[in-house]
Design a protein around this motif. Structure first.
Motif, PDB file in Angstrom:
ATOM      1  N   ASP A 222       0.188   4.348   0.019  1.00  0.00           N
ATOM      2  CA  ASP A 222      -0.248   5.426   0.922  1.00  0.00           C
ATOM      3  C   ASP A 222       0.200   5.161   2.354  1.00  0.00           C
ATOM      4  N   GLU A 223       0.484   3.919   2.678  1.00  0.00           N
ATOM      5  CA  GLU A 223       1.012   3.579   3.998  1.00  0.00           C
ATOM      6  C   GLU A 223       2.507   3.909   4.093  1.00  0.00           C
TER       7      GLU A 223
ATOM      8  N   ILE B 270       2.764   7.491  -8.340  1.00  0.00           N
ATOM      9  CA  ILE B 270       3.129   8.596  -7.446  1.00  0.00           C
ATOM     10  C   ILE B 270       2.582   9.888  -8.043  1.00  0.00           C
TER      11      ILE B 270
ATOM     12  N   LYS C 122       0.180  14.198   1.231  1.00  0.00           N
ATOM     13  CA  LYS C 122      -0.188  13.559   2.501  1.00  0.00           C
ATOM     14  C   LYS C 122       1.015  13.381   3.423  1.00  0.00           C
TER      15      LYS C 122
ATOM     16  N   ILE D 279       4.295   6.337   2.197  1.00  0.00           N
ATOM     17  CA  ILE D 279       4.692   7.728   1.960  1.00  0.00           C
ATOM     18  C   ILE D 279       4.979   8.516   3.240  1.00  0.00           C
TER      19      ILE D 279
ATOM     20  N   ASN E 230       0.857  -1.191   0.000  1.00  0.00           N
ATOM     21  CA  ASN E 230       0.000   0.000   0.000  1.00  0.00           C
ATOM     22  C   ASN E 230       0.894   1.242   0.000  1.00  0.00           C
TER      23      ASN E 230
ATOM     24  N   LYS F 186      -1.039  14.567  -5.389  1.00  0.00           N
ATOM     25  CA  LYS F 186      -2.053  14.404  -4.338  1.00  0.00           C
ATOM     26  C   LYS F 186      -1.556  13.442  -3.262  1.00  0.00           C
ATOM     27  N   ARG F 187      -0.914  12.377  -3.677  1.00  0.00           N
ATOM     28  CA  ARG F 187      -0.375  11.414  -2.712  1.00  0.00           C
ATOM     29  C   ARG F 187       0.752  12.039  -1.898  1.00  0.00           C
TER      30      ARG F 187
END
Length: 305
Positions: A210-211, A246, A253, A213, A208, A249-250
């Motif tokens: 998003d986990e 990538i 965060k 970054i 994942n 927006k990502r």
């Protein structure tokens, strides 16, 4: 100081002192590249053969430029139109080239282990410019050099390698080099593109992005190597971008700026969105510049042993 080996076949098992010697030497050669006259006579009289059995743009040009900056005599070999196309064996081709009294060979080959075989049958110094899915040591060295240049250190740096780890020689060399220098390394990608038991190399595995970054300093984003994939590892490129691409927006965060690297060529809109590839986060063009300095350092250290 000198390297402990007369070849550069990979970063696996390479002593920390040798990696640091190459990085430190590259600093001096980067200064040479910034001069009005970018040439030094260091390898004058030496002959280097670029033996490329796979197509390449960046790596081949980078090596050739590094060789010419060091004043070496350069011979470029490609399989198209060569005796290989007529049925000559790899070993016979190499032995015939060596009979012309060459000093160094830079080899890229689709078969893992080809540079190691070459080092056993020739007297010349051998530099691995990428072998199959095994290693690509100079790419990893230039990646590490770029990180060290930006952060001032590697020890304790948190780096995640993202994408097609399964088919990537760049990923393996980066893992070996970064771990040797004390970085914390993780990999992230679809389960189908993560090698089994890769944790044994001392890396964390994520599926994942998003986990990952919020935890990292650097994302080294790999190209999807579609030409090496003999079956469907992902549903579609669009699906891959949705879950692992990538994007700005990502990156927003993250609690701190994250630096983005990519060995090239980029599949824009797949691994990276264009606004990230061209953004203040990107070190991609610095990697290209540093590639010449790193390759000059390797050629110098091996060519003057």
């Amino acid at each position: 100081m000198a390297l402990k080996s007369r070849h550069l076949l990979g970063l696996e098992g390479m002593p920390k002192e040798d990696i640091e010697l190459i990085l430190d030497t590259a600093v001096s050669f980067k200064e040479v590249l910034e001069r009005p006259i970018k040439k030094v006579p260091t390898l004058q009289g030496k002959t280097v053969v670029n033996l490329f059995f796979e197509s390449s743009t960046r790596t081949r040009i980078s090596f050739e430029l590094a060789e010419r900056r060091l004043s070496a005599d350069v011979v470029n070999f490609t399989t198209a139109g060569s005796s290989i196309a007529k049925g000559e064996t790899f070993k016979d081709t190499v032995k015939n080239i060596e009979a012309m009294k060459i000093d160094m060979v830079v080899i890229r080959h689709s078969s893992s282990g080809a540079p190691h075989f070459l080092a056993k049958v020739v007297d010349a110094n051998v530099i691995n410019a990428g072998d199959g899915t095994h290693e690509h040591p100079t790419q990893a060295l230039l990646d590490i050099f770029t990180m060290r240049e930006k952060f001032g250190y590697i020890q304790g740096l948190n780096v995640c390698i993202v994408g097609d780890i399964l088919h990537s020689r760049v990923a393996r060399s980066n893992i070996f080099g970064l771990k040797t220098l004390g970085a914390s390394v993780s990999v992230c990608g679809p389960e189908t593109l993560i090698p089994k038991d890769i944790e044994k190399l001392g890396v964390e595995v994520y599926h994942n992005i998003d986990e990952v970054i919020p935890k990292v300093d650097v994302l080294n984003v790999l190209r999807l190597q579609l030409e090496r994939q003999n079956s469907a590892f992902i549903p579609s490129l669009q699906e891959y971008h949705k879950f692992f691409g990538i994007t700005r927006k990502r990156l927003e965060k993250a609690s701190k700026p994250i630096l983005i690297m990519h060995p090239g060529p980029i599949n824009r809109g797949v691994e990276l969105s264009s606004d990230v590839a061209d953004s203040e986060h990107s070190l991609i063009l610095e990697q290209v510049t540093n590639g010449v300095a790193i390759r000059m350092a390797v050629l110098y250290l091996l060519g003057t042993m």
